[in-house]
Design an enzyme around this catalytic site. Structure first.
Site, PDB file in Angstrom:
ATOM      1  N   ASP A  78       0.790  -1.247   0.074  1.00  0.00           N
ATOM      2  CA  ASP A  78      -0.097   0.034  -0.100  1.00  0.00           C
ATOM      3  C   ASP A  78       0.991   1.156  -0.024  1.00  0.00           C
ATOM      4  OD1 ASP A  78      -2.195  -1.737   0.206  1.00  0.00           O
ATOM      5  OD2 ASP A  78      -3.153  -0.668   1.623  1.00  0.00           O
ATOM      6  N   LYS A 111      -3.921  -6.456   2.666  1.00  0.00           N
ATOM      7  CA  LYS A 111      -4.821  -7.000   1.894  1.00  0.00           C
ATOM      8  C   LYS A 111      -4.667  -8.560   1.847  1.00  0.00           C
ATOM      9  CE  LYS A 111      -6.272  -3.238   1.800  1.00  0.00           C
ATOM     10  NZ  LYS A 111      -4.955  -2.541   2.465  1.00  0.00           N
ATOM     11  N   CYS A 113       5.323  -2.594   7.944  1.00  0.00           N
ATOM     12  CA  CYS A 113       5.696  -1.323   8.556  1.00  0.00           C
ATOM     13  C   CYS A 113       5.468  -1.119  10.248  1.00  0.00           C
ATOM     14  CB  CYS A 113       4.991  -0.415   7.960  1.00  0.00           C
ATOM     15  SG  CYS A 113       5.724  -0.175   6.084  1.00  0.00           S
ATOM     16  N   GLU A 154      -6.746   4.534  -0.009  1.00  0.00           N
ATOM     17  CA  GLU A 154      -6.254   4.760   1.235  1.00  0.00           C
ATOM     18  C   GLU A 154      -5.959   6.451   1.018  1.00  0.00           C
ATOM     19  OE1 GLU A 154      -4.723   1.126   3.683  1.00  0.00           O
ATOM     20  OE2 GLU A 154      -3.239   2.481   2.937  1.00  0.00           O
ATOM     21  N   SER A 186      -5.169   4.799   5.659  1.00  0.00           N
ATOM     22  CA  SER A 186      -4.270   3.978   6.339  1.00  0.00           C
ATOM     23  C   SER A 186      -4.255   3.596   7.597  1.00  0.00           C
ATOM     24  CB  SER A 186      -2.804   4.320   5.752  1.00  0.00           C
ATOM     25  OG  SER A 186      -1.948   4.084   6.510  1.00  0.00           O
TER      26      SER A 186
END
Length: 555
Positions: A78, A121, A191, A444, A470
Site C-alpha cells: 500500500d 490485503k 511497517c 487509502e 491507512s
C-alpha cells in the site's frame, strides 16, 4: 483424506504420474499433502523474507509427517501504491487473493493448509480463503518491521509521509527528509506501527487462527523462524484432530477480535476486513458490534500513529497474550474460545504465563488511555449506514467540531490544495467519489492526512471521505462514509461552505441542511462521472458491496 481425490486408486495413476514428475516419492505422495500459500515477492518489504518463513513452515510439516506443497499469491504494498492509480487495486486485490487460494486448494485438494501473508490485503484475503475452504489451516505472517531511528527518535514510514508536509511548511529541510527516508524503514517486515498489516496479523492471533506471537514477533528475529516451524508442525496436529477454521470461528471469536481491536487501537481498515472475513463463515458482523464493543472495551495501547511506541515494544510488553490476559480481568474477552493451538485462550494464557511486562506500553484495565476502544462508529444524515474514525489518534480538541465543508471530487485535488496552503484552520475537508464503487477500489487517504499533519493542521482540520484511510493515519480522519457518493449517499450533495457537525463522543456526523434543501439538491444533482479504463476495476465497481458490510463482492 481430501488429497485421496488425486492420489488413491488405480484410476488416479495419471495423477500420481504428475506428482512423480515433481520429484515426489511414493512415500511423499502417501503422506498428507499440505498446501503452503506463500505471498513472497521482491517489491513488498513485508514479503521479501517470506521465502525463509516458507522454508521453516515446510520443515515443520515434514518433521510432523506431512508433505508440503508450496504455491504463490499476489500482494500489493500500500505504501508504494499510495497516491496514484495503483491504490485503486489494493482493496480489490483482497478478493483476488481469496479466490486464488480457493482455486489452488480445490483444483489440487490439499488435506490442510498453512498460509503465509504479511501486508495489508493479503492477511484478510487469506483468512477469507481459510474460512471459505474450511480445511485444517492456520496463518503465519512474516512479522513486523523494526522501527527506524532518526535524530535520536524512533521513526517509521508515516514519519516520512508527514515529512513531506513538514518540508512544504518549512519545518524540515530537503536534506533532512532524504536522511529520514533512508532510516525510517530499516529492513524487512510489515511497517512497524499499528497499521493495517500489523493490525490484521494481531487480530488473526486474537481470533484464534494464528499461533500466539504471530502478530508481534519481529520479522528479523529467530523466534519468527521457530514460530514458522511450529506452525508447520501444528497444522499436522490440527489435521489429526480434524479442527477446521469454522470450528474455531463463532460469535465468541467475533467479540474477542473486536475487543482486541479496540484495546490496541487498530487500523480503521479492520472495520472493512473483519465483516468480510466472518461472512465467509456465514456470520453477520455489522458496524453495530464495533460500537457496542468500543463502549465497553478500554483502549490499552497507543502505538504509532497514535503514540510513540511500535510493534516491537508491544512484543516486549507481552504481545497479544498479555492484551488478552489484561482484558480478561474485565470479562471483556472470552477465554473459552478455541484457538489454532487446539486449546482455549484460557489454556494458552496459562501455558505461556502471559502477563503485561511493561505497563508503559500496555496500560492496565483500571488505568487505560480511555475507557472506550480505539475505533468509533459515527452515524447521522451524512452517514446513515455508518462511518469510521480511529478515535484513539484524534486530538482532544477535534472530538467535537462544526465547520465549513471544503469539497473535493478526488484525493489528488485535495492534496494539491492542502500542500499549497489553501486549507484554513476549522475547515472540514470532504473527499468523495473514492468509495468501493465510485473510486473505484476505495483508495487509502494517507497522503492527504499525512500532509495535514505535516502542515501542522491535524489539531485544527477534519477530513471526511467515502474512501478509507491507512492504518498510519492520525487526526480527525473519518472514512467509510456509507452510502458512498456513487450509490446516492448524501456526501455526494455536500457543497462548498456547508456546515458539518462532528461529535465523536456521541457518534454524530451531520450535514446541517434542512430536508427541503436536501431534496432540492437531489433533484438537481448530476452524478459525478469517472471513466474506468481497467476491465478488472470495472468488475469490482459493479460487484463491490458497501463499505459498511466490508466492501466484499456481493453474491
Amino acid at each position: 483424506m481430501r488429497s485421496h481425490k488425486m492420489t488413491k486408486g488405480i484410476e488416479k495413476a495419471p495423477h500420481r504420474s504428475l506428482l512423480h514428475a515433481l520429484g515426489m516419492t511414493r512415500e511423499e505422495i502417501n503422506r498428507p499433502l499440505i498446501g503452503v500459500a506463500n505471498s513472497a515477492n521482491e517489491i513488498v518489504p513485508g514479503h521479501i523474507n517470506l521465502d525463509r518463513i516458507s522454508a521453516a513452515v515446510k520443515a515443520g510439516i515434514r518433521m510432523a509427517g506431512g508433505t508440503p506443497v508450496e504455491f504463490s499469491t499476489i500482494g500489493v504494498c500500500d505504501g508504494l501504491a499510495m497516491n496514484h492509480e495503483g491504490m485503486r487495486f489494493s482493496l480489490p486485490s483482497r478478493e483476488l487473493i481469496a479466490d486464488s487460494v480457493e482455486i489452488m486448494a480445490t483444483a489440487h485438494p490439499f488435506d490442510a493448509m498453512v498460509l503465509i501473508p504479511n501486508c495489508d490485503k493479503v492477511v484478510p484475503g487469506m483468512l477469507m480463503a481459510m474460512l471459505r475452504i474450511n480445511i485444517p489451516s492456520l496463518i503465519i505472517s512474516g512479522g513486523p518491521m523494526l522501527a527506524g531511528e532518526f535524530q535520536g527518535e524512533s521513526v517509521d514510514l508515516i514519519s516520512v509521509f508527514e515529512g513531506v508536509g513538514k518540508v512544504k511548511r518549512g519545518r524540515m529541510t530537503q536534506e533532512e527528509l532524504e536522511q529520514l527516508e533512508e532510516n525510517a524503514c530499516p529492513g524487512c517486515g510489515s511497517c512497524s506501527g499499528m497499521f493495517t498489516a500489523n493490525s490484521m496479523n494481531c487480530l488473526s492471533e486474537a481470533i484464534g487462527l494464528a499461533l500466539p506471537g504471530n502478530g508481534t514477533i519481529p520479522a528479523v528475529s529467530s523466534a519468527r523462524i521457530r514460530l514458522a516451524k511450529t506452525a508447520g508442525m501444528k497444522v499436522m496436529e490440527l489435521l489429526g484432530k480434524d479442527i477446521k477454521p469454522r470450528d474455531i470461528i463463532n460469535p465468541k471469536s467475533i467479540a474477542n477480535a473486536v475487543a482486541v481491536d479496540m484495546a490496541l487501537g487498530c487500523s480503521t481498515n479492520t472495520v472493512l476486513h473483519l465483516p468480510a472475513i466472518f461472512a465467509e463463515a456465514g456470520l453477520d458482523l455489522n458496524l453495530d458490534i464495533f460500537d457496542v464493543m468500543s463502549k465497553k472495551t478500554p483502549n490499552l495501547c497507543r502505538l504509532s500513529p497514535a503514540g510513540p511506541h511500535h510493534i516491537e515494544d508491544l512484543h516486549r510488553a507481552g504481545g497479544i497474550p498479555a492484551i488478552v490476559s489484561e482484558l480478561s480481568k474485565n470479562n471483556v474477552f472470552d477465554l473459552n474460545a478455541v484457538t489454532a493451538t487446539g486449546k482455549s485462550w484460557g489454556k494458552n494464557i496459562k501455558d505461556l504465563n502471559a502477563k503485561v511486562r511493561d505497563y508503559k506500553i500496555i496500560r492496565p484495565v483500571n488505568d487505560p488511555y480511555s475507557n472506550e476502544g480505539g475505533i468509533a462508529i459515527l452515524k447521522g444524515n451524512l452517514a446513515p449506514q455508518g462511518a469510521v474514525v480511529k478515535q484513539s489518534a484524534v486530538a482532544p480538541e477535534m472530538m467535537v467540531r462544526t465547520g465549513p465543508a471544503r469539497v473535493f471530487e478526488s484525493e489528488e485535488e485535495a492534496v494539491e490544495t492542502i500542500l499549497s496552503g489553501k486549507i484554513n484552520k476549522g475547515d472540514i475537508i470532504v473527499i468523495r467519489n473514492e468509495g468501493p464503487k465510485g473510486g473505484p477500489g476505495m483508495r487509502e487517504m494517507l497522503t492527504p492526512t499525512s500532509s495535514i499533519a505535516g502542515m501542522d493542521l491535524d489539531r485544527h482540520v477534519a477530513l471526511i471521505t467515502d474512501g478509507r484511510f491507512s492504518g498510519g493515519t492520525r487526526g480527525a480522519a473519518i472514512g467509510h462514509v456509507s452510502p458512498e457518493a456513487a450509490e446516492g449517499g448524501l456526501i455526494g450533495l455536500v457543497q462548498e461552505g456547508d456546515q458539518i457537525h462532528i461529535d465523536i463522543f456521541k457518534g454524530d456526523l451531520i450535514l446541517q441542511l434542512d430536508e427541503k434543501e436536501i431534496e432540492k439538491r437531489r433533484k438537481e444533482h448530476k452524478p459525478y462521472h469517472k471513466e474506468i479504463k481497467s476491465s478488472f476495476l470495472k468488475r469490482y465497481s459493479r460487484d463491490a458491496g458497501s463499505a459498511a458490510s466490508g466492501a466484499a463482492y456481493r453474491i
